[in-house]
Scaffold this motif. Structure first.
Motif, PDB file in Angstrom:
ATOM      1  N   ILE A 281       2.102   0.383  10.753  1.00  0.00           N
ATOM      2  CA  ILE A 281       1.174   0.919   9.753  1.00  0.00           C
ATOM      3  C   ILE A 281       0.144   1.864  10.349  1.00  0.00           C
ATOM      4  CG2 ILE A 281      -0.615  -0.873   9.923  1.00  0.00           C
ATOM      5  CD1 ILE A 281      -0.646  -0.941   6.845  1.00  0.00           C
ATOM      6  N   GLY A 282       0.173   2.082  11.661  1.00  0.00           N
ATOM      7  CA  GLY A 282      -0.828   2.914  12.314  1.00  0.00           C
ATOM      8  C   GLY A 282      -0.559   4.399  12.177  1.00  0.00           C
TER       9      GLY A 282
ATOM     10  N   ASP B  25      -1.726   6.630   7.836  1.00  0.00           N
ATOM     11  CA  ASP B  25      -2.590   7.758   7.486  1.00  0.00           C
ATOM     12  C   ASP B  25      -3.219   8.340   8.754  1.00  0.00           C
ATOM     13  OD1 ASP B  25      -5.657   6.470   7.597  1.00  0.00           O
ATOM     14  OD2 ASP B  25      -4.046   5.029   7.224  1.00  0.00           O
ATOM     15  N   PRO B  26      -3.571   9.613   8.741  1.00  0.00           N
ATOM     16  CA  PRO B  26      -4.109  10.262   9.948  1.00  0.00           C
ATOM     17  C   PRO B  26      -5.489   9.768  10.348  1.00  0.00           C
ATOM     18  CG  PRO B  26      -4.181  11.762   8.072  1.00  0.00           C
ATOM     19  CD  PRO B  26      -3.394  10.574   7.630  1.00  0.00           C
ATOM     20  N   TRP B  27      -6.153   8.977   9.499  1.00  0.00           N
ATOM     21  CA  TRP B  27      -7.489   8.474   9.834  1.00  0.00           C
ATOM     22  C   TRP B  27      -7.442   7.043  10.396  1.00  0.00           C
ATOM     23  CZ3 TRP B  27      -6.129  10.188   4.904  1.00  0.00           C
ATOM     24  CH2 TRP B  27      -6.407  11.537   4.657  1.00  0.00           C
ATOM     25  N   GLY B  28      -6.285   6.426  10.387  1.00  0.00           N
ATOM     26  CA  GLY B  28      -6.163   5.066  10.911  1.00  0.00           C
ATOM     27  C   GLY B  28      -6.751   4.001  10.009  1.00  0.00           C
ATOM     28  N   LEU B  29      -7.009   4.314   8.734  1.00  0.00           N
ATOM     29  CA  LEU B  29      -7.640   3.346   7.838  1.00  0.00           C
ATOM     30  C   LEU B  29      -6.722   2.164   7.537  1.00  0.00           C
ATOM     31  CD1 LEU B  29      -9.393   5.782   5.310  1.00  0.00           C
ATOM     32  CD2 LEU B  29     -10.317   4.720   7.382  1.00  0.00           C
ATOM     33  N   GLY B  30      -5.417   2.433   7.408  1.00  0.00           N
ATOM     34  CA  GLY B  30      -4.489   1.333   7.163  1.00  0.00           C
ATOM     35  C   GLY B  30      -4.460   0.356   8.327  1.00  0.00           C
ATOM     36  N   LEU B  31      -4.453   0.876   9.548  1.00  0.00           N
ATOM     37  CA  LEU B  31      -4.459   0.011  10.725  1.00  0.00           C
ATOM     38  C   LEU B  31      -5.757  -0.788  10.807  1.00  0.00           C
ATOM     39  CD1 LEU B  31      -3.168  -0.929  13.357  1.00  0.00           C
ATOM     40  CD2 LEU B  31      -4.143   1.086  14.479  1.00  0.00           C
TER      41      LEU B  31
ATOM     42  N   LEU C 286       0.790  -1.228   0.000  1.00  0.00           N
ATOM     43  CA  LEU C 286       0.000   0.000   0.000  1.00  0.00           C
ATOM     44  C   LEU C 286       0.823   1.279   0.000  1.00  0.00           C
ATOM     45  CD1 LEU C 286      -2.715  -1.013   2.643  1.00  0.00           C
ATOM     46  CD2 LEU C 286      -2.864  -1.157   0.155  1.00  0.00           C
ATOM     47  N   ALA C 287       2.105   1.218   0.313  1.00  0.00           N
ATOM     48  CA  ALA C 287       2.929   2.425   0.383  1.00  0.00           C
ATOM     49  C   ALA C 287       2.933   3.155  -0.958  1.00  0.00           C
ATOM     50  CB  ALA C 287       4.354   2.060   0.793  1.00  0.00           C
ATOM     51  N   PRO C 288       3.211   4.456  -0.964  1.00  0.00           N
ATOM     52  CA  PRO C 288       3.243   5.198  -2.228  1.00  0.00           C
ATOM     53  C   PRO C 288       4.185   4.595  -3.268  1.00  0.00           C
ATOM     54  CG  PRO C 288       3.236   6.713  -0.388  1.00  0.00           C
ATOM     55  CD  PRO C 288       3.362   5.341   0.204  1.00  0.00           C
ATOM     56  N   GLY C 289       5.220   3.900  -2.818  1.00  0.00           N
ATOM     57  CA  GLY C 289       6.107   3.215  -3.765  1.00  0.00           C
ATOM     58  C   GLY C 289       5.868   1.735  -3.816  1.00  0.00           C
ATOM     59  N   GLY C 290       4.692   1.264  -3.331  1.00  0.00           N
ATOM     60  CA  GLY C 290       4.401  -0.160  -3.262  1.00  0.00           C
ATOM     61  C   GLY C 290       3.861  -0.738  -4.545  1.00  0.00           C
TER      62      GLY C 290
ATOM     63  N   ALA D  30       2.977  11.820  -2.841  1.00  0.00           N
ATOM     64  CA  ALA D  30       2.998  12.130  -1.405  1.00  0.00           C
ATOM     65  C   ALA D  30       1.635  11.845  -0.801  1.00  0.00           C
ATOM     66  CB  ALA D  30       3.402  13.590  -1.191  1.00  0.00           C
ATOM     67  N   TRP D  31       1.205  10.590  -0.926  1.00  0.00           N
ATOM     68  CA  TRP D  31      -0.091  10.181  -0.413  1.00  0.00           C
ATOM     69  C   TRP D  31       0.099   9.444   0.906  1.00  0.00           C
ATOM     70  CZ3 TRP D  31      -2.264   7.685  -5.538  1.00  0.00           C
ATOM     71  CH2 TRP D  31      -2.472   8.713  -6.474  1.00  0.00           C
ATOM     72  N   ALA D  32      -0.819   9.646   1.833  1.00  0.00           N
ATOM     73  CA  ALA D  32      -0.755   8.968   3.133  1.00  0.00           C
ATOM     74  C   ALA D  32      -1.497   7.634   3.040  1.00  0.00           C
ATOM     75  CB  ALA D  32      -1.373   9.848   4.217  1.00  0.00           C
ATOM     76  N   THR D  33      -0.948   6.713   2.248  1.00  0.00           N
ATOM     77  CA  THR D  33      -1.584   5.403   2.103  1.00  0.00           C
ATOM     78  C   THR D  33      -1.255   4.486   3.275  1.00  0.00           C
ATOM     79  OG1 THR D  33       0.304   4.751   0.744  1.00  0.00           O
ATOM     80  CG2 THR D  33      -1.671   5.499  -0.405  1.00  0.00           C
ATOM     81  N   THR D  34      -0.179   4.746   3.990  1.00  0.00           N
ATOM     82  CA  THR D  34       0.130   4.023   5.222  1.00  0.00           C
ATOM     83  C   THR D  34       0.407   5.054   6.311  1.00  0.00           C
ATOM     84  OG1 THR D  34       2.504   3.905   4.692  1.00  0.00           O
ATOM     85  CG2 THR D  34       1.118   2.062   3.986  1.00  0.00           C
TER      86      THR D  34
END
Length: 556
Positions: free
Chosen positions: A228-229, A142-148, A114-118, A136-140
């Motif tokens: 990832i949190g 992220d401030p919303w905790g969606l990845g966790l 999921l990382a920007p370079g993943g 520069a995306w917060a895919t991991t």
């Protein structure tokens, strides 16, 4: 008579003291440390406390509810009012490989995807996304905790499916569920209506312990949240972990207070969970005419269940493939799908850390074997009343916040002179693995027909001979699986190894989590892959050793 009764209870009483003593000492020692008034005042006034608490409740409850809902939907597709019972064991066996993937290794693999370079962005770059460099995306983190939330759901669904299938495979339960669903069908309910109004309320009341374990882990996880949190704010468990590592005793006490705050939140959420579980049970009791009879459960045709299971397996295969590829990759510029250079430098680094691997293996085998020996002795010699009353005590490591549990273990090791010692680390891992081994074994152990003992006694055989020659050979598969479960739990231990080991003992888990915060991508993937490979090999050995015996045909 009193002497005979005392001797009959001597062994279970000794077993009780052997484990309940350290457990209760560890939990009780955290009370004066985490209940200091200045520490609580500092905790409640700290600017990060309330945002971190909100993030914890959001991610923990969301992951638990989503995992429970997905599990219920998959089970609704698996179980049907009509058909045959063949095939359920096959689906249950698929859960073991998924359960053997440690949480930290899975989180590291999801970051690789999921990382920007993943891999996921590389698959659509440069066309059709038009990306020539990692965005520069917060895919991991992220401030919303969606990845966790995503990794928690994907890891907890197999556990809940395994727990549900282990329960419904019991003959009486199979009969009960199918008869109720058939009765609902005669009332004109569709399969979906029958499941959600009658089938699921009957099943969920027996999944309280697994659901509480999922809730406790989701609210208090540290290693996955570190990988990832979210970081701004982090979850409260990560914040407590950071404070507990501080050299200032006042900050340490603040971290312990944060751990107790987590425990209070967990207790409140657990109460809400129990109330939520009781509501459909109450509704189901209002439906007149539903009786509990003997019958068998069934599984839908393979095409009805292949889609959700294939999707789940596909995610795990993708995660493990990302780890395997990353562990042998050299320079890998974006947006190339595969590395430019393949190299074994990372695995050479793992070989240079052979002491870490041997510590992981030895610690896992020793703690799992110790936990298994205690569980077998407890289930064999403890009266059933003792087993029921003491079960909440054995479940403490499973339901307590991880940071609170590790504070207790650390203070226990300090008080007993075991801090930084191999014996202290063995005790910590054994106590952590014990509830999982107990859960894995108590069902099969209690399912052995008690009449076999009567037949053995009638033939003049002693109880020891019955155990060695009849009961334990019959339970060989279950014993091997419980040992593998204990080994996997030991391998996955991060916080107990870090605190009780005092930094003197490194395992593949501590190495993987530590490397995940750095830039050594290949070495991180190699240790994460190894973290999965060791439990998987143990589960494979357990399946091999527990396979049915095949006797050669008699000579003609």
């Amino acid at each position: 008579m009193p002497v005979a009764r005392l001797s009959r209870h001597l062994v279970p009483f000794a077993l009780l003291l052997l484990v309940a003593g350290p457990l209760l000492w560890a939990v009780g020692s955290t009370v004066p440390f985490g209940m200091q008034a200045p520490a609580w005042a500092a905790l409640l006034q700290h600017p990060q406390t309330w945002p971190a608490l909100g993030m914890t409740i959001w991610t923990g409850l969301s992951a638990t509810l989503l995992a429970t809902g997905i599990t219920a939907c998959i089970l609704a597709r698996w179980l049907a009012p009509t058909g045959t019972a063949q095939g359920l064991d096959k689906w249950a066996r698929w859960m073991s490989p998924l359960l053997s993937v440690p949480h930290a290794a899975f989180a590291i693999g999801m970051v690789a995807l999921l990382a920007p370079g993943g891999w996921l962005l590389r698959l659509i770059s440069p066309w059709p996304s038009g990306l020539e460099s990692p965005p520069a995306w917060a895919t991991t983190q992220d401030p919303w905790g969606l990845g966790l939330i995503a990794v928690l759901v994907l890891k907890e669904v197999p556990f809940l499916l395994w727990a549900a299938l282990a329960y419904v495979q019991q003959p009486g339960v199979q009969a009960q569920l199918r008869q109720s669903l058939r009765l609902a069908a005669t009332w004109g309910y569709s399969d979906a209506q029958a499941w959600w109004r009658i089938g699921w309320p009957q099943l969920v009341r027996h999944l309280t312990a697994p659901l509480l374990a999922v809730l406790a882990y989701s609210l208090t996880v540290v290693d996955m949240a570190l990988v990832i949190g979210p970081t701004a704010p982090p979850t409260l468990s990560v914040l407590a972990w950071q404070w507990l590592q501080d050299a200032d005793p006042a900050i340490n006490a603040q971290g312990a207070s944060a751990a107790w705050l987590l425990a209070a939140v967990l207790l409140g959420c657990a109460g809400a969970l129990v109330a939520w579980r009781a509501w459909p049970l109450w509704r189901q009791r209002q439906v007149r005419g539903v009786t509990l009879a003997q019958y068998s459960i069934t599984v839908r045709k393979p095409d009805a269940v292949s889609a959700p299971l294939a999707a789940l397996l596909g995610v795990y295969v993708a995660v493990l493939a990302a780890l395997a590829t990353g562990s042998v990759s050299g320079p890998w510029p974006f947006p190339a799908l595969l590395p430019e250079v393949w190299t074994l430098h990372a695995w050479e680094g793992v070989l240079r850390s052979s002491r870490t691997v041997w510590i992981t293996l030895g610690l896992g085998l020793l703690s799992a074997a110790t936990a298994l020996a205690w569980v077998v002795a407890w289930l064999e010699w403890a009266p059933l009343g003792w087993q029921r009353r003491m079960r909440p005590v054995w479940m403490l490591p499973l339901v307590l916040p991880a940071v609170l549990w590790v504070v207790g273990l650390h203070r226990l090791s300090l008080a007993w002179g075991l801090d930084g010692q191999a014996a202290g680390l063995w005790l910590a891992h054994t106590l952590s693995a014990l509830p999982y081994v107990l859960i894995a074994l108590q069902g099969p152990y209690g399912g052995v027909d008690p009449r076999l003992l009567q037949v053995s006694a009638a033939l003049g055989r002693s109880r020891a001979a019955f155990l060695w020659q009849v009961k334990w050979p019959l339970l060989r598969s279950a014993l091997a699986a419980a040992l593998a479960v204990g080994f996997a739990v030991s391998v996955a231990q991060y916080l107990p190894t870090l605190y009780v080991g005092a930094g003197r003992f490194q395992t593949v888990t501590t190495e993987a989590v530590t490397l995940a915060s750095g830039g050594q991508r290949a070495l991180t993937a190699a240790f994460a892959w190894l973290q999965w490979l060791l439990p998987m090999l143990m589960f494979g050995l357990a399946a091999w050793s527990g396979r049915p015996r095949r006797w050669p045909a008699a000579a003609q």
